[in-house]
Each structure stands twice: as structure tokens, then as C-alpha cells.
Design a protein around this motif. Structure first.
Motif, PDB file in Angstrom:
ATOM      1  N   THR A 199       0.844  -1.163  -0.003  1.00 30.07           N
ATOM      2  CA  THR A 199      -0.004   0.005   0.098  1.00 30.07           C
ATOM      3  C   THR A 199       0.828   1.321  -0.029  1.00 30.07           C
ATOM      4  O   THR A 199       0.343   2.385  -0.282  1.00 30.07           O
ATOM      5  CB  THR A 199      -0.801  -0.041   1.249  1.00 30.07           C
ATOM      6  N   THR A 200       2.217   1.206   0.620  1.00 30.00           N
ATOM      7  CA  THR A 200       2.737   2.491   0.588  1.00 30.00           C
ATOM      8  C   THR A 200       3.501   2.919  -0.849  1.00 30.00           C
ATOM      9  O   THR A 200       3.951   4.000  -0.892  1.00 30.00           O
ATOM     10  CB  THR A 200       4.056   2.179   1.456  1.00 30.00           C
ATOM     11  N   ILE A 201       2.939   2.266  -2.188  1.00 30.21           N
ATOM     12  CA  ILE A 201       3.635   2.634  -3.218  1.00 30.21           C
ATOM     13  C   ILE A 201       2.494   2.838  -3.996  1.00 30.21           C
ATOM     14  O   ILE A 201       2.815   2.833  -5.455  1.00 30.21           O
ATOM     15  CB  ILE A 201       4.829   1.832  -3.700  1.00 30.21           C
ATOM     16  N   THR A 202       1.579   3.131  -3.958  1.00 32.72           N
ATOM     17  CA  THR A 202       0.431   3.425  -4.683  1.00 32.72           C
ATOM     18  C   THR A 202      -0.602   4.116  -4.145  1.00 32.72           C
ATOM     19  O   THR A 202      -0.740   4.276  -2.545  1.00 32.72           O
ATOM     20  CB  THR A 202      -0.425   2.104  -5.078  1.00 32.72           C
ATOM     21  N   ASN A 203      -1.265   5.194  -4.741  1.00 37.46           N
ATOM     22  CA  ASN A 203      -2.412   6.163  -4.440  1.00 37.46           C
ATOM     23  C   ASN A 203      -3.383   5.323  -4.205  1.00 37.46           C
ATOM     24  O   ASN A 203      -4.771   5.967  -3.790  1.00 37.46           O
ATOM     25  CB  ASN A 203      -2.366   7.203  -5.079  1.00 37.46           C
ATOM     26  N   CYS A 204      -3.749   4.257  -4.890  1.00 38.53           N
ATOM     27  CA  CYS A 204      -5.014   3.419  -4.838  1.00 38.53           C
ATOM     28  C   CYS A 204      -5.455   2.761  -3.493  1.00 38.53           C
ATOM     29  O   CYS A 204      -4.588   2.227  -2.790  1.00 38.53           O
ATOM     30  CB  CYS A 204      -4.839   2.334  -5.996  1.00 38.53           C
ATOM     31  N   ASN A 205      -6.555   2.922  -2.850  1.00 37.74           N
ATOM     32  CA  ASN A 205      -6.874   2.687  -1.784  1.00 37.74           C
ATOM     33  C   ASN A 205      -8.505   2.468  -1.918  1.00 37.74           C
ATOM     34  O   ASN A 205      -8.997   2.645  -2.972  1.00 37.74           O
ATOM     35  CB  ASN A 205      -6.613   3.436  -0.502  1.00 37.74           C
ATOM     36  N   GLU A 206      -9.273   2.555  -0.744  1.00 34.96           N
ATOM     37  CA  GLU A 206     -10.641   2.324  -0.655  1.00 34.96           C
ATOM     38  C   GLU A 206     -11.297   3.582  -1.103  1.00 34.96           C
ATOM     39  O   GLU A 206     -12.474   3.500  -1.602  1.00 34.96           O
ATOM     40  CB  GLU A 206     -11.203   2.039   0.896  1.00 34.96           C
ATOM     41  N   SER A 207     -10.723   4.641  -1.009  1.00 31.39           N
ATOM     42  CA  SER A 207     -11.445   5.827  -1.413  1.00 31.39           C
ATOM     43  C   SER A 207     -10.886   6.390  -2.982  1.00 31.39           C
ATOM     44  O   SER A 207     -11.736   6.690  -3.680  1.00 31.39           O
ATOM     45  CB  SER A 207     -11.010   6.906  -0.476  1.00 31.39           C
ATOM     46  N   ASN A 208      -9.817   5.857  -3.348  1.00 29.63           N
ATOM     47  CA  ASN A 208      -9.099   6.093  -4.706  1.00 29.63           C
ATOM     48  C   ASN A 208      -8.932   4.888  -5.548  1.00 29.63           C
ATOM     49  O   ASN A 208      -7.848   4.192  -5.044  1.00 29.63           O
ATOM     50  CB  ASN A 208      -7.975   7.060  -4.771  1.00 29.63           C
ATOM     51  N   SER A 209      -9.982   4.439  -6.251  1.00 33.55           N
ATOM     52  CA  SER A 209      -9.777   2.844  -7.067  1.00 33.55           C
ATOM     53  C   SER A 209      -8.819   2.982  -8.232  1.00 33.55           C
ATOM     54  O   SER A 209      -8.493   4.109  -8.626  1.00 33.55           O
ATOM     55  CB  SER A 209     -11.043   2.628  -7.273  1.00 33.55           C
ATOM     56  N   PRO A 210      -8.104   1.947  -8.674  1.00 32.52           N
ATOM     57  CA  PRO A 210      -7.456   1.773  -9.891  1.00 32.52           C
ATOM     58  C   PRO A 210      -8.134   2.588 -11.057  1.00 32.52           C
ATOM     59  O   PRO A 210      -7.741   3.127 -12.007  1.00 32.52           O
ATOM     60  CB  PRO A 210      -7.266   0.315 -10.139  1.00 32.52           C
ATOM     61  N   THR A 211      -9.685   2.144 -11.005  1.00 30.98           N
ATOM     62  CA  THR A 211     -10.533   2.986 -11.961  1.00 30.98           C
ATOM     63  C   THR A 211     -10.250   4.565 -11.903  1.00 30.98           C
ATOM     64  O   THR A 211     -10.238   5.030 -13.022  1.00 30.98           O
ATOM     65  CB  THR A 211     -11.938   2.241 -11.875  1.00 30.98           C
ATOM     66  N   ASP A 212     -10.491   4.944 -10.883  1.00 27.56           N
ATOM     67  CA  ASP A 212     -10.288   6.401 -10.801  1.00 27.56           C
ATOM     68  C   ASP A 212      -9.059   6.947 -11.353  1.00 27.56           C
ATOM     69  O   ASP A 212      -8.652   7.934 -12.103  1.00 27.56           O
ATOM     70  CB  ASP A 212     -10.306   6.853  -9.160  1.00 27.56           C
ATOM     71  N   PHE A 213      -7.810   6.165 -11.146  1.00 29.20           N
ATOM     72  CA  PHE A 213      -6.368   6.425 -11.393  1.00 29.20           C
ATOM     73  C   PHE A 213      -6.361   6.525 -12.905  1.00 29.20           C
ATOM     74  O   PHE A 213      -5.912   7.450 -13.682  1.00 29.20           O
ATOM     75  CB  PHE A 213      -5.438   5.610 -10.701  1.00 29.20           C
ATOM     76  N   TYR A 214      -6.895   5.436 -13.587  1.00 36.52           N
ATOM     77  CA  TYR A 214      -6.797   5.432 -15.161  1.00 36.52           C
ATOM     78  C   TYR A 214      -7.751   6.303 -15.747  1.00 36.52           C
ATOM     79  O   TYR A 214      -7.578   6.635 -16.774  1.00 36.52           O
ATOM     80  CB  TYR A 214      -6.782   4.006 -15.470  1.00 36.52           C
ATOM     81  N   LEU A 215      -8.669   6.459 -15.369  1.00 42.55           N
ATOM     82  CA  LEU A 215      -9.729   7.524 -15.785  1.00 42.55           C
ATOM     83  C   LEU A 215      -9.341   8.860 -16.068  1.00 42.55           C
ATOM     84  O   LEU A 215      -9.163   9.595 -17.119  1.00 42.55           O
ATOM     85  CB  LEU A 215     -10.990   7.752 -15.175  1.00 42.55           C
ATOM     86  N   ASP A 216      -8.265   9.296 -14.821  1.00 38.76           N
ATOM     87  CA  ASP A 216      -7.859  10.574 -14.768  1.00 38.76           C
ATOM     88  C   ASP A 216      -6.545  10.324 -15.616  1.00 38.76           C
ATOM     89  O   ASP A 216      -6.350  11.550 -16.397  1.00 38.76           O
ATOM     90  CB  ASP A 216      -7.256  10.930 -13.297  1.00 38.76           C
ATOM     91  N   LEU A 217      -5.728   9.464 -15.779  1.00 35.00           N
ATOM     92  CA  LEU A 217      -4.509   9.301 -16.577  1.00 35.00           C
ATOM     93  C   LEU A 217      -5.035   9.316 -17.802  1.00 35.00           C
ATOM     94  O   LEU A 217      -4.414  10.292 -18.795  1.00 35.00           O
ATOM     95  CB  LEU A 217      -3.908   8.121 -16.239  1.00 35.00           C
ATOM     96  N   VAL A 218      -5.888   8.599 -18.461  1.00 33.10           N
ATOM     97  CA  VAL A 218      -6.172   8.516 -19.951  1.00 33.10           C
ATOM     98  C   VAL A 218      -6.939   9.906 -20.363  1.00 33.10           C
ATOM     99  O   VAL A 218      -6.501  10.297 -21.272  1.00 33.10           O
ATOM    100  CB  VAL A 218      -7.132   7.358 -20.097  1.00 33.10           C
ATOM    101  N   GLN A 219      -7.669  10.525 -19.693  1.00 35.90           N
ATOM    102  CA  GLN A 219      -8.271  11.494 -20.219  1.00 35.90           C
ATOM    103  C   GLN A 219      -7.496  12.871 -20.112  1.00 35.90           C
ATOM    104  O   GLN A 219      -7.401  13.567 -21.219  1.00 35.90           O
ATOM    105  CB  GLN A 219      -9.570  11.965 -19.011  1.00 35.90           C
ATOM    106  N   LYS A 220      -6.582  12.788 -19.332  1.00 33.18           N
ATOM    107  CA  LYS A 220      -5.546  13.958 -19.491  1.00 33.18           C
ATOM    108  C   LYS A 220      -4.331  13.579 -20.429  1.00 33.18           C
ATOM    109  O   LYS A 220      -3.924  14.718 -21.072  1.00 33.18           O
ATOM    110  CB  LYS A 220      -4.667  14.175 -17.981  1.00 33.18           C
ATOM    111  N   THR A 221      -4.105  12.549 -20.774  1.00 30.68           N
ATOM    112  CA  THR A 221      -3.103  11.941 -21.732  1.00 30.68           C
ATOM    113  C   THR A 221      -3.583  12.158 -23.005  1.00 30.68           C
ATOM    114  O   THR A 221      -2.755  12.721 -23.968  1.00 30.68           O
ATOM    115  CB  THR A 221      -2.909  10.577 -21.529  1.00 30.68           C
ATOM    116  N   ILE A 222      -4.676  12.043 -23.407  1.00 30.12           N
ATOM    117  CA  ILE A 222      -5.108  12.035 -24.947  1.00 30.12           C
ATOM    118  C   ILE A 222      -5.987  13.184 -24.998  1.00 30.12           C
ATOM    119  O   ILE A 222      -6.634  13.467 -26.127  1.00 30.12           O
ATOM    120  CB  ILE A 222      -6.108  10.971 -25.331  1.00 30.12           C
ATOM    121  N   SER A 223      -6.249  14.210 -24.097  1.00 35.32           N
ATOM    122  CA  SER A 223      -6.814  15.384 -24.279  1.00 35.32           C
ATOM    123  C   SER A 223      -6.213  16.183 -25.662  1.00 35.32           C
ATOM    124  O   SER A 223      -4.969  16.238 -25.863  1.00 35.32           O
ATOM    125  CB  SER A 223      -7.174  16.451 -23.230  1.00 35.32           C
ATOM    126  N   LYS A 224      -6.857  16.649 -26.514  1.00 30.58           N
ATOM    127  CA  LYS A 224      -6.663  17.356 -27.797  1.00 30.58           C
ATOM    128  C   LYS A 224      -6.033  18.865 -27.164  1.00 30.58           C
ATOM    129  O   LYS A 224      -6.538  19.415 -26.343  1.00 30.58           O
ATOM    130  CB  LYS A 224      -7.640  17.498 -28.775  1.00 30.58           C
TER     131      LYS A 224
END
Length: 224
Positions: A199-224
Motif C-alpha cells: 500500500t505504501t507505493i500506490t495512491n489506490c485505496n478504498e477511496s481512490n480506486s485503480p479505475t479512478d486513477f486510469y480514468l484521470d490518466l487517460v483523459q489527461k493524456t489524450i486530451s486534444k
């Protein structure tokens, strides 16, 4: 979607098994109990002898379906990604907005899995835990190139390619769609593992899921 899935048979490459486990009561029991046993004791300690004792059958009867536990693991992984592909297709097929479709696809392949009641002999929630820990073991072998030629990873690649296509719909000029899509699919497994064990090397937890992380990452990455 549950009604549709209940009438679908997940197709697995015939070269992975000796006899189709979906064709008999024993075969389905082998799949059902192997998932539970691997989850309980780990793949390293899992043997056909232990599985035979679990299901009350001879070890030799399991070899009539799979020639090795590696092939059994390949089967479980192929089935999982086939099930994932069906969910992906049916959940996004009628969506017209590319970004909303991409967000839905990312959610499906990264979210925590709950059991699908339409597949009585397979507990997808438990199988997901196995995929998180064991899936890369089907890839990181000396036989990976040959097994890839045999089509053992075709359905896994189809899942990724469907996400690649959606990324291109959102931003046709984005140069790294393949790398991004494969990073999302496999990376989410790693983030779920870290969330549960390191748990100490990820921000994913019960409040912030891997889904939250990848939604944020992908939207910011491919924004025109």
C-alpha cells in the motif's frame, strides 16, 4: 446484459485443452474447484493431485482435460478475458460519444469484479484475484512466442485492441494508443495488487480506486 451472457459460451482456443471442460459435469467441476483451490493455496502449490482430492476424482481424470497446470491457467485466463470482452462489447456498443465510450471501457477493465450469477460454475470475483496475481505468469515464459503464434493470447489482445480503437475515436492523432491501452489493462492488475499488498507505493485505496486513477490518466493524456 446478464440475460444475454447467460446464453453465451465463452470461446477458448481448442489447443489449450485436451477435452473441452464445458462439455461435461466433471469438466465444469474441474474449472470451478481449480479456481477456488488456486485462490486458497496459490498457483505454485497447486497440483492436479490436490485438485483431484478436492473434487473426489483421480488425478488422471484431470489430465484428460489439461496436459499441465500451465495449460489450465492459460484456460482460466483466456476464459476471463473472453468474459471481459463480452462485457466490453455489450456495454459500449450503443454509445455514440467516444469519450464516454472510452470511460466506460476503462471502467469495465479496471473495476473491482463481482461474481456474475449467470455463470454458475465460475466465480468471477475469485477468478479476478487469480488474474491479478497470476496472469503475467502465462506471459513471462520462454514459450510465450510459440504460444502467441498458437493464438493463446488472442482474446487478451482483442480486449486491448478494442480499447485502442476507442482511443483513436477520441483522438486520431494520439501516437501511443497501443501502449496506453495495454498499460491500462495490465497496469490495472498491478495497481489492484499494490492496493491489497504494497500500500505504501500506490495512491489506490478504498477511496481512490485503480479505475479512478486510469480514468484521470487517460483523459489527461489524450486530451486534444
Amino acid at each position: 446484459m446478464d440475460t444475454i451472457l447467460s446464453h453465451l459460451k465463452i470461446q477458448v482456443n481448442e489447443k489449450i485443452y485436451v477435452k473441452d471442460p464445458e462439455s461435461s459435469v466433471l469438466g465444469k467441476k474441474i474449472i470451478q474447484e481449480s479456481i477456488v483451490l488456486i485462490d486458497e493455496i496459490g498457483f505454485e502449490d497447486f497440483t492436479f493431485k490436490k485438485l483431484g482430492e478436492r473434487i473426489g476424482s483421480n488425478e488422471s481424470s484431470i489430465y484428460r482435460y489439461f496436459e499441465s497446470k500451465h495449460k489450465l491457467l492459460l484456460y482460466l485466463c483466456s476464459w476471463y478475458w473472453g468474459w471481459m470482452e463480452y462485457r466490453l462489447v455489450f456495454s459500449t456498443s450503443n454509445m455514440s460519444d467516444p469519450m464516454e465510450k472510452l470511460k466506460k471501457a476503462i471502467t469495465i477493465v479496471t473495476e473491482k469484479i463481482v461474481d456474475d450469477s449467470t455463470t454458475l460454475h465460475i466465480n468471477e470475483s475469485i477468478l479476478n484475484r487469480i488474474i491479478i496475481i497470476q496472469f503475467t505468469k502465462t506471459l513471462l515464459t520462454k514459450e510465450v512466442d510459440e504460444e502467441n503464434k498458437e493464438g493463446f493470447f488472442l482474446v487478451y489482445k482483442r480486449v486491448i485492441n478494442r480499447i485502442i480503437d476507442i482511443i483513436h475515436e477520441v483522438n486520431p492523432e494520439y501516437l501511443f494508443a497501443k501502449s496506453l491501452a495495454s498499460s491500462v489493462v495490465e497496469g490495472s492488475l498491478h495497481q489492484h495488487f499494490l492496493k491489497d499488498h504494497l500500500t505504501t507505493i500506490t495512491n489506490c485505496n478504498e477511496s481512490n480506486s485503480p479505475t479512478d486513477f486510469y480514468l484521470d490518466l487517460v483523459q489527461k493524456t489524450i486530451s486534444k
